[in-house]
Design an enzyme around this catalytic site. Structure first.
Site, PDB file in Angstrom:
ATOM      1  N   LYS A 109      33.363  58.668  71.211  1.00  0.00           N
ATOM      2  CA  LYS A 109      34.444  59.430  71.042  1.00  0.00           C
ATOM      3  C   LYS A 109      35.001  60.010  72.241  1.00  0.00           C
ATOM      4  CE  LYS A 109      31.657  60.549  67.029  1.00  0.00           C
ATOM      5  NZ  LYS A 109      30.851  61.752  66.372  1.00  0.00           N
ATOM      6  N   ILE A 145      37.907  66.889  61.752  1.00  0.00           N
ATOM      7  CA  ILE A 145      38.914  67.857  62.623  1.00  0.00           C
ATOM      8  C   ILE A 145      40.132  66.853  62.951  1.00  0.00           C
ATOM      9  CG2 ILE A 145      38.906  69.010  64.779  1.00  0.00           C
ATOM     10  CD1 ILE A 145      35.836  69.186  64.517  1.00  0.00           C
ATOM     11  N   GLY A 189      30.096  63.013  57.527  1.00  0.00           N
ATOM     12  CA  GLY A 189      30.038  63.167  55.973  1.00  0.00           C
ATOM     13  C   GLY A 189      31.262  62.537  55.522  1.00  0.00           C
ATOM     14  N   VAL A 221      31.549  56.429  54.080  1.00  0.00           N
ATOM     15  CA  VAL A 221      33.189  56.892  54.234  1.00  0.00           C
ATOM     16  C   VAL A 221      33.865  55.895  53.335  1.00  0.00           C
ATOM     17  CG1 VAL A 221      34.971  56.647  56.113  1.00  0.00           C
ATOM     18  CG2 VAL A 221      32.366  57.071  56.568  1.00  0.00           C
ATOM     19  N   GLY A 256      35.377  63.560  62.794  1.00  0.00           N
ATOM     20  CA  GLY A 256      35.267  63.401  61.491  1.00  0.00           C
ATOM     21  C   GLY A 256      36.476  64.049  60.796  1.00  0.00           C
ATOM     22  N   GLU A 302      41.867  58.367  63.238  1.00  0.00           N
ATOM     23  CA  GLU A 302      41.802  59.938  63.302  1.00  0.00           C
ATOM     24  C   GLU A 302      40.382  60.230  62.966  1.00  0.00           C
ATOM     25  OE1 GLU A 302      42.160  63.281  64.134  1.00  0.00           O
ATOM     26  OE2 GLU A 302      44.166  62.656  63.906  1.00  0.00           O
ATOM     27  N   ARG A 330      29.446  44.981  50.142  1.00  0.00           N
ATOM     28  CA  ARG A 330      28.008  44.073  50.114  1.00  0.00           C
ATOM     29  C   ARG A 330      27.681  44.260  48.317  1.00  0.00           C
ATOM     30  NH1 ARG A 330      24.350  46.295  54.985  1.00  0.00           N
ATOM     31  NH2 ARG A 330      25.380  45.484  56.692  1.00  0.00           N
TER      32      ARG A 330
END
Length: 444
Positions: free
Chosen positions: A221, A152, A318, A29, A150, A145, A60
């Site tokens: 979620k 949406i 993703g 992400v 993801g 959000e 890292r």
């Protein structure tokens, strides 16, 4: 012909001060966010009136190729240092984890008066109420959000687009890994373990898939959605959670015969006993739109008193979809948009007391594997009768008499507590050869 960067570069005032951000975590992400900000810099500046600029990072590894040039960006070994960095206006927490550094970074950024954007659903599910109160007391934005579904825009839809509605119910396919596994099992006839192994090879499932396939990710979620939809404190511990490990190819076949499709859903809604929160596999009628959301896609359905039914669907995970949601939050901050973290001021949230699962009312699918002998169905029927469960249909497929025979029963609407008593009694019958498989039927 002008390219998009040339087209948008003249559409904003270069005099506006850039929004300087610090990113904690450059995994899928975080790397996706950095890349998106570079690729769409002019477009974003045109849409929010100022540039969004990465000025500091904590990750890292500095040497890893993330597809974007970060050589001029300041690095911090300790992510918590971003909260005190004078050249960081907004902190992006993309580390993950429900406690530890991620939580400390958000708390310190709020104390420093800096807006925070996070994709951390586990942290919000467990600590979201306290963090929302802290952010609002400090007068800073806490945006998330990307934490649910993801790319949406479901949080914005519930909190802002549907703000005029009394939401009665919200539910959805909240985990793409489970949806992919169930879709593939149904299409191929293969069993859970086999499809899971393939999902892990393709990167759709983690090496340890427990959070996904046992329903925990979806429950994180759902806790957030429930809070925003119903104006309640988050109550993750009150969610009834089941995963998909017990779903077999045989159940998926019977579902199709009966006119259903099996999906793992997160469901929250108003009942006579309070707000119900549950995550578990469901039999969904084939004429329900959400029954046809397949593969790694997510979908969220909301039912409002004024708007009626709203269905949002898209990719739930993703780099691209999740980065899109993170950057949308950044754009709201750049524009000066500010809404209560959980839809209403945190101090006015109702206590997060969830209706007991035993009071849930619904219909059920039960599959038994039994020895085909006289009296079995009568014993099963007696267990249902004594617990006030009414059978709707019985389906039995003939097999080799030496092997257990599948018997599928569907029921009329009944109370969960009575159903569970009946199932416990049926499981103890000598003719029943394995644990009964129970799947709730949802009238969507």
């Amino acid at each position: 012909m002008s390219n998009s960067n040339t087209l948008y570069s003249s559409a904003y005032s270069s005099a506006a001060a850039p929004l300087r951000i610090g990113i904690a975590g450059l995994g899928t992400v975080g790397g996706g966010v950095a890349k998106l900000l570079e690729q769409q810099g002019d477009l974003l500046a045109a849409r929010c009136g100022r540039r969004i600029q990465v000025t500091a990072i904590s990750a890292r590894s500095r040497g890893k190729d993330r597809g974007v040039d970060l050589s001029a960006v300041r690095w911090h070994e300790d992510a918590r240092a971003l909260a005190a960095d004078p050249e960081v206006d907004v902190v992006l927490e993309l580390i993950g984890g429900s406690d530890g550094v991620a939580k400390e970074l958000i708390e310190q950024a709020i104390k420093a008066g800096k807006p925070v954007v996070t994709a951390n659903k586990a942290l919000l599910a467990l600590h979201g109420t306290a963090l929302a109160k802290a952010a609002e007391q400090a007068g800073v934005i806490l945006a998330y959000e990307a934490a649910v579904a993801g790319g949406i825009p479901v949080i914005k839809a519930l909190r802002e687009g549907l703000a005029a509605n009394d939401v009665r119910r919200v539910y959805g396919i909240l985990n793409g890994t489970c949806n992919y596994i169930l879709s593939t099992m149904r299409e191929s006839g293969r069993e859970f373990a086999d499809v899971l192994a393939d999902a892990q090879k393709m990167g759709y499932a983690e090496a340890d898939p427990s959070f996904d396939v046992d329903g925990i990710d979806a429950a994180h979620k759902l806790a957030i959605l429930t809070s925003v939809a119903f104006g309640r404190e988050l109550d993750f511990q009150g969610i009834h959670v089941e995963g998909i490990r017990h779903i077999s190819a045989l159940d998926l076949q019977f579902a199709e015969q009966l006119g259903y499709r099996i999906k793992l859903l997160g469901i929250a809604g108003r009942t006579d006993h309070g707000i119900e929160q549950r995550v578990h596999p469901c039999m969904i009628p084939l004429d329900a739109p959400i029954a046809h959301v397949e593969g790694v896609f997510n979908a969220v359905f909301a039912e409002g008193d004024s708007v009626g039914n709203v269905l949002l669907t898209g990719r739930g995970a993703g780099a691209g979809p999740t980065a899109s949601a993170v950057v949308a939050d950044l754009m709201d901050i750049a524009r000066g948009h500010h809404a209560p973290v959980l839809g209403i001021p945190a101090e006015r949230l109702a206590p997060g007391e969830t209706a007991p699962m035993g009071r849930h009312r619904g219909a059920y699918y039960i599959r038994l594997m039994v020895h085909d002998q006289p009296g079995v169905i009568a014993d099963v029927a007696a267990a249902f009768r004594d617990n006030e469960v009414s059978m709707e249909s019985v389906l039995q497929q003939a097999r080799d008499a030496s092997e257990p025979v599948p018997v599928v029963i569907t029921t009329h609407e009944t109370e969960e507590a009575g159903m569970m008593r009946a199932i416990a009694r049926i499981a103890a019958l000598p003719a029943v050869q394995e644990s009964p498989r129970l799947i709730r039927i949802e009238a969507l």
